[in-house]
Design an enzyme around this catalytic site. Sequence first.
Site, PDB file in Angstrom:
ATOM      1  CB  THR A  25       2.672   0.663   5.909  1.00  0.00           C
ATOM      2  OG1 THR A  25       1.284   0.447   6.229  1.00  0.00           O
ATOM      3  CG2 THR A  25       3.503   0.318   7.133  1.00  0.00           C
ATOM      4  N   GLY A  81       0.843  -1.206   0.000  1.00  0.00           N
ATOM      5  CA  GLY A  81       0.000   0.000   0.000  1.00  0.00           C
ATOM      6  C   GLY A  81       0.875   1.253   0.000  1.00  0.00           C
ATOM      7  CG  ASP A 122       1.268  -2.803  10.218  1.00  0.00           C
ATOM      8  OD1 ASP A 122       0.475  -3.570   9.629  1.00  0.00           O
ATOM      9  OD2 ASP A 122       2.158  -2.165   9.644  1.00  0.00           O
ATOM     10  CG  ASP A 124       3.857  -6.836   7.490  1.00  0.00           C
ATOM     11  OD1 ASP A 124       3.260  -7.152   8.523  1.00  0.00           O
ATOM     12  OD2 ASP A 124       3.275  -6.483   6.430  1.00  0.00           O
ATOM     13  NE  ARG A 139      -1.391  -5.626  -1.642  1.00  0.00           N
ATOM     14  CZ  ARG A 139      -1.801  -4.385  -1.396  1.00  0.00           C
ATOM     15  NH1 ARG A 139      -2.284  -3.686  -2.380  1.00  0.00           N
ATOM     16  NH2 ARG A 139      -1.710  -3.850  -0.198  1.00  0.00           N
ATOM     17  NE  ARG A 187      -1.725  -5.123   7.123  1.00  0.00           N
ATOM     18  CZ  ARG A 187      -0.583  -5.596   6.632  1.00  0.00           C
ATOM     19  NH1 ARG A 187      -0.544  -6.126   5.424  1.00  0.00           N
ATOM     20  NH2 ARG A 187       0.533  -5.547   7.307  1.00  0.00           N
ATOM     21  CG  ASP A 196      -1.667  -0.230   8.006  1.00  0.00           C
ATOM     22  OD1 ASP A 196      -1.527  -1.249   7.306  1.00  0.00           O
ATOM     23  OD2 ASP A 196      -2.511   0.648   7.772  1.00  0.00           O
TER      24      ASP A 196
HETATM   25  O1  F6P Z   1      -1.572  -1.298   4.607  1.00  0.00           O
HETATM   26  C1  F6P Z   1      -2.102  -0.053   4.255  1.00  0.00           C
HETATM   27  C2  F6P Z   1      -3.575  -0.202   3.977  1.00  0.00           C
HETATM   28  O2  F6P Z   1      -4.105   1.043   3.649  1.00  0.00           O
HETATM   29  C3  F6P Z   1      -4.358  -0.780   5.135  1.00  0.00           C
HETATM   30  O3  F6P Z   1      -4.599   0.163   6.160  1.00  0.00           O
HETATM   31  C4  F6P Z   1      -5.602  -1.242   4.410  1.00  0.00           C
HETATM   32  O4  F6P Z   1      -6.290  -2.241   5.121  1.00  0.00           O
HETATM   33  C5  F6P Z   1      -5.011  -1.817   3.118  1.00  0.00           C
HETATM   34  O5  F6P Z   1      -3.797  -1.097   2.891  1.00  0.00           O
HETATM   35  C6  F6P Z   1      -5.912  -1.662   1.917  1.00  0.00           C
HETATM   36  O6  F6P Z   1      -5.262  -2.362   0.864  1.00  0.00           O
HETATM   37  P1  F6P Z   1      -5.669  -2.048  -0.693  1.00  0.00           P
HETATM   38  O7  F6P Z   1      -5.069  -0.739  -1.038  1.00  0.00           O
HETATM   39  O8  F6P Z   1      -5.055  -3.196  -1.438  1.00  0.00           O
HETATM   40  O9  F6P Z   1      -7.173  -2.015  -0.754  1.00  0.00           O
END
Ligand code: F6P
Length: 328
Positions: A130, A15, A134, A107, A76, A176, A132
């Site tokens: 990120t 992300g 985390d 991670d 991804r 997340r 998050d």
């Molecule tokens: O890891 C960052 C994040 O924004 C999380 O907070 C969220 O759950 C996830 O990515 C969303 O992923 P995507 O952008 O693939 O929908």
Amino acid sequence: MAKSIRSIGVLTSGGDAPGMNAAIRSVVRTCAYHQIDCVGIFRGFQGMIEGDFKFLNARSVNNIIQKGGTFLQSARSQEFRTKEGRKKAFDQLINYDIDALVIIGGDGSFTGGMVFHEEFKFPIIGIPGTIDNDIYGTSFTLGYDTALNTVMEAIDKIRDTASSHNRLFFVEVMGRDVGYIALNTGIGAGAEEILIPEENLGLDRLLESLKRSKKSGKTSSIVVVAEGDKTGSNVFELAEYVEENLPDYEVRVSVLGHMQRGGRPSCFDRVLASRMGVKAVETLIEGKTNFMVGIQNDALTLTPLDKAIKGETIIDQELLRVSDIMSI
Ligand code: F6P
């Protein structure tokens, strides 16, 4: 004797987060400072497999420090999960005479990098990017500070309309599986309740707390819900349950979504990104590999990647207590 580093590749993965461009800029300019080539790898590991590369110099990263997102883009890659895919990526790096990699991501991205290192002994350093926050081994990940302010400002706006209509708002925020964004923005925006995955105090306690708020004269309320919270099955069902049990509250839901990932990075994130970029490049030059650059007590640190990936982050109990007291 470790092979001398003459060319470093840099990529962003997972992300996106505000501050990633500032980190890329720092990696590129630190390479220039040490007279090392720098190669931008577009679209993360998938771009590495496809050889989507571009040489970058100090001027290539003009005027990006203030921009959200990542100009190298992110993606991804299912193919990188296969050994064949990783071999293709390795061959591309060798073709471009790239000696080491800086991976800016979360991670999941570090896990990919670590497997890549194990298979090809290719030097890598991670920068935690990120919103998050985390990741074990750092007090701040890139983008977290910016996201906190973005979310808090959004909740402030929601509070304007909640108080105009005497409504109870459930605001779902990202994070997340952790509740750092929810806990800090809930306190910062004066939420009446904050629901996070690290605590599950149950629906009855939530109802009691909202009834108490009502009795104490609060005519509108904000409940900040981390997306990983398990109090209800989802924020909409949670809101429905509360509306059924507290009929004198008019309830609405606001899911902030991906706007939390955008916006101009804060000064804190720009400075952190610049510091981490220098540390990442100079760690590679020193011949070290498989570390994540972090910041702890305002000092830059190196954490072995496997620890950063497996380590558990712990929610701050003192902050939890502050949030309880503030919601009296
Ligand atoms: O890891 C960052 C994040 O924004 C999380 O907070 C969220 O759950 C996830 O990515 C969303 O992923 P995507 O952008 O693939 O929908």
